[in-house]
Design an enzyme around this catalytic site. Structure first.
Site, mmCIF file in Angstrom:
data_model
loop_
_atom_site.group_PDB
_atom_site.id
_atom_site.type_symbol
_atom_site.label_atom_id
_atom_site.label_comp_id
_atom_site.label_asym_id
_atom_site.label_seq_id
_atom_site.Cartn_x
_atom_site.Cartn_y
_atom_site.Cartn_z
ATOM 1 N N ILE A 188 0.849 -1.194 0.000
ATOM 2 C CA ILE A 188 0.000 0.000 0.000
ATOM 3 C C ILE A 188 0.885 1.246 0.000
ATOM 4 O O ILE A 188 1.770 1.390 0.836
ATOM 5 C CB ILE A 188 -0.918 0.013 1.241
ATOM 6 C CG1 ILE A 188 -1.916 -1.154 1.161
ATOM 7 C CG2 ILE A 188 -1.669 1.347 1.345
ATOM 8 C CD1 ILE A 188 -2.817 -1.268 2.360
ATOM 9 N N HIS A 239 -12.432 3.995 -6.795
ATOM 10 C CA HIS A 239 -11.564 3.421 -7.825
ATOM 11 C C HIS A 239 -12.346 3.126 -9.102
ATOM 12 O O HIS A 239 -13.515 2.780 -9.066
ATOM 13 C CB HIS A 239 -10.903 2.150 -7.285
ATOM 14 C CG HIS A 239 -9.802 2.459 -6.334
ATOM 15 N ND1 HIS A 239 -9.478 1.671 -5.255
ATOM 16 C CD2 HIS A 239 -8.940 3.518 -6.284
ATOM 17 C CE1 HIS A 239 -8.474 2.211 -4.595
ATOM 18 N NE2 HIS A 239 -8.122 3.337 -5.200
ATOM 19 N N HIS A 244 -9.723 10.718 -4.615
ATOM 20 C CA HIS A 244 -10.529 10.233 -3.475
ATOM 21 C C HIS A 244 -10.954 11.396 -2.590
ATOM 22 O O HIS A 244 -12.110 11.451 -2.151
ATOM 23 C CB HIS A 244 -9.703 9.260 -2.628
ATOM 24 C CG HIS A 244 -9.418 7.953 -3.291
ATOM 25 N ND1 HIS A 244 -10.370 7.172 -3.895
ATOM 26 C CD2 HIS A 244 -8.239 7.277 -3.440
ATOM 27 C CE1 HIS A 244 -9.819 6.082 -4.390
ATOM 28 N NE2 HIS A 244 -8.526 6.120 -4.142
ATOM 29 N N HIS A 280 -3.795 10.643 -7.842
ATOM 30 C CA HIS A 280 -4.799 9.582 -7.595
ATOM 31 C C HIS A 280 -5.506 9.821 -6.263
ATOM 32 O O HIS A 280 -6.730 9.818 -6.168
ATOM 33 C CB HIS A 280 -4.112 8.214 -7.594
ATOM 34 C CG HIS A 280 -4.986 7.071 -7.178
ATOM 35 N ND1 HIS A 280 -5.535 6.183 -8.079
ATOM 36 C CD2 HIS A 280 -5.421 6.672 -5.961
ATOM 37 C CE1 HIS A 280 -6.277 5.288 -7.426
ATOM 38 N NE2 HIS A 280 -6.217 5.563 -6.123
#
Lengths: 81, 366
Positions: free
Chosen positions: B81, B129, B123, B119
Site C-alpha cells: 500500500i 476506484h 478520493h 490519484h
C-alpha cells in the site's frame, strides 16, 4: 524445533485473505473453524475482485489473481466505504 | 469511474489544502510543486478552486506517515500500500496520507509522487476506484511521465459527475482506454517478442502469451518508462534477441524490459532516403527485414546491414492482395500478418498468397 516455514499454498491463502479483508470487506475471521465456514464468502469476494480487475472470474487464487494482488496500489478499498 | 458510496462531495468549491509534513526522499520544493500540479489536473477538469494554506485548518491535509498512524488503516512498509485518502467531509475527511517508508521519487523509478498524489486527490474529491485500467483512479500504480500526463477521459467524466463541467468555454478532454473488442480496433504496431505477441495502441500495448488465454493490457510506460506513446512500427530481431520500435525518424532497441544504451537512433542508419519521415510497419524474416512505408517497402539485409538493391518496390507487386498502406505487420511461421484498418491479412510467403482475412480483435480473443 525450527518454526515450520509456511508452505507456498499457505502463503498464497494469506495473501488472498489479507487482500480481500483490506480492499473487499472480507470479514476478519479469528478462528480456523470460522474460516472453514467462510470459504464461500471468500470465493464470492475473490470473484468480485477478479471482476473488478477484468481477470478470469474463477473464484480461485490463480497466478494472474495473485500477481495482481501483489502489485503496489492505493490503500482505499475497491468496494464499499 | 465510480463515485464513493453515498456520493460525498464538498459543498463549497473553494477548497484549501495544507502540507503537514514532508518526505525525506524529495526536497520540499519538489513535493510542493508536485502536489500543486496534481491538484491542477483536477482543477483543469472541474469548477473546483483548490489553494494552499500554510497553517491552521484546511479541507485537505496532506502528510507522510508510517505503519499505524492512528486512523485505523496502518501502512505496511515499502511497496504494497503506497497511500490512502479519505472521502470529502470534516476533520479527517479529504485528508491524504502517504506511506513514509516508500521511496518517493520525481523520476520513473518507483514511486513517482506526482501520480500517487493525483490519484489520492481524486478520493479526497469524492471519487472511488475505476475499473478502467487506463484511468488515473485505477487502484494499482503505473508510471507515466508527469510532464506529459493528461487526465484520462474516464477521470474527467468522474469528477464532472460530482461537480459539473469545468467553467470554461471548451470542456477538457483526455485519452480513452482502447477496448479490445471494439470491431473498429486498429493497431499502431505489432511484433513478436520471445514467443509472445505485442499489439501497440496509443499509450498501451496488449501482450498475448501463447499459453495464457487472457490478453493483458499494459501501459507502454509501465515496461519502458522513457519510450514515447504512439509507437508506429516494431519488429523482433531474432538474432540479436531485441525488439526494434519506431516513431517518426527515431528507433529504439528493447532488450526485455531495458532500452539499450545509445538509443534513440535515426532511421537514416538503415539507409532510408531523407524523404522517409516515418515507418508504417516492419517485420523480420530469414535474415531480411521488411520496412513498409506508404504503398512501398524496402528490404534490409541483417548480415550486410544495408538495404538490398532494387528497393523500394510497391507492396502490391510482391504481396498481392495487400492494399496500398499497412498499419502494422509481424511475421510468424513464414506468414506475414498485415494489419490495415480493423482487418488483418495472413500472407503466406511460401505460397505467395493471402490465406486468411480476419478482424484484428480476433487476436484479443474477441
Amino acid at each position: 524445533f525450527p518454526v515450520p516455514s509456511e508452505s507456498p499454498e499457505e502463503k498464497n491463502i494469506k495473501i488472498v485473505q489479507d487482500y480481500l479483508e483490506k480492499f473487499y470487506q472480507l470479514p476478519k475471521y479469528r478462528h480456523p473453524s470460522e474460516r472453514k465456514k467462510s470459504a464461500s464468502v471468500i470465493v464470492e469476494k475473490l470473484k468480485e475482485m477478479q471482476r473488478f480487475f477484468g481477470l478470469n472470474v474463477t473464484g480461485k487464487q490463480d497466478e494472474e489473481t495473485l500477481k495482481t494482488m501483489q502489485k503496489p496500489r492505493c490503500g482505499v478499498p475497491d468496494s464499499g466505504n | 469511474f465510480m463515485l464513493t458510496p453515498g456520493h460525498p462531495k464538498w459543498k463549497h468549491t473553494n477548497l484549501t489544502y495544507r502540507i503537514i509534513n514532508q518526505t525525506t526522499n524529495l526536497t520540499n520544493d519538489v513535493v510542493e510543486r508536485y502536489i500543486e500540479e496534481a491538484f491542477q489536473l483536477w482543477k483543469n477538469a472541474s469548477s473546483l478552486n483548490i489553494t494552499r494554506v500554510l497553517q491552521g485548518e484546511a479541507d485537505i491535509k496532506i502528510a507522510f506517515f508510517q505503519r499505524d498512524h492512528g486512523d485505523n488503516s496502518p501502512f505496511d512498509g515499502p511497496n504494497g500500500i503506497l497511500a490512502h485518502a479519505f472521502q470529502p467531509g470534516p476533520g479527517i475527511g479529504g485528508d491524504v496520507h502517504f506511506d513514509a517508508e516508500e521511496m518517493w521519487t520525481n523520476t520513473s523509478k518507483d514511486y513517482n509522487l506526482y501520480l500517487v498524489a493525483a490519484h489520492e486527490f481524486g478520493h479526497s474529491l469524492g471519487l472511488s476506484h475505476s475499473t478502467d485500467p487506463g484511468a488515473l483512479m485505477y487502484p494499482t500504480y503505473s508510471f507515466h511521465e508527469p510532464s506529459t500526463y493528461v487526465l484520462p477521459q474516464d477521470d474527467i467524466n468522474g469528477i464532472q459527475a460530482i461537480y459539473g463541467p469545468a467553467d470554461r468555454p471548451v470542456q477538457p478532454t483526455g485519452p480513452t482506454t482502447p477496448t479490445a473488442c471494439d470491431p473498429r480496433l486498429t493497431f499502431d504496431a505489432v511484433t513478436t517478442l520471445r514467443g509472445e505477441i505485442l499489439f501497440f495502441k496509443d499509450k498501451y500495448f496488449w501482450r498475448k502469451h501463447p499459453q495464457v488465454r487472457r490478453v493483458e493490457l499494459n501501459f507502454i510506460s509501465l515496461f519502458w518508462p522513457t519510450l514515447p506513446d504512439g509507437i508506429q512500427a516494431a519488429y523482433e530481431d531474432f538474432y540479436r534477441d531485441v525488439v526494434i520500435v519506431f516513431k517518426g525518424k527515431q528507433y529504439w532497441a528493447l532488450s526485455g524490459y531495458d532500452i539499450q544504451q545509445g538509443y534513440p537512433k535515426d532511421i537514416l542508419n538503415y539507409g532510408f532516403p531523407s524523404s522517409v519521415h516515418a515507418i508504417d510497419a516492419a517485420a523480420s524474416y530469414r535474415g531480411k527485414t521488411y520496412f513498409f512505408v506508404n504503398n512501398q517497402f524496402w528490404r534490409y539485409d541483417d548480415q550486410r546491414q544495408s538495404m538490398d538493391p532494387g528497393y523500394p518496390k510497391s507492396i502490391a507487386s510482391t504481396f498481392q492482395g495487400i492494399g496500398s498502406r499497412v498499419d502494422a505487420v509481424f511475421q510468424r511461421d513464414d506468414v506475414f500478418f498485415f494489419f490495415s484498418g480493423p482487418i488483418h491479412y495472413a500472407f503466406d510467403f511460401r505460397y505467395q498468397r493471402i490465406t486468411k482475412v480476419e478482424r484484428n480483435n480476433r487476436w484479443l480473443n474477441c
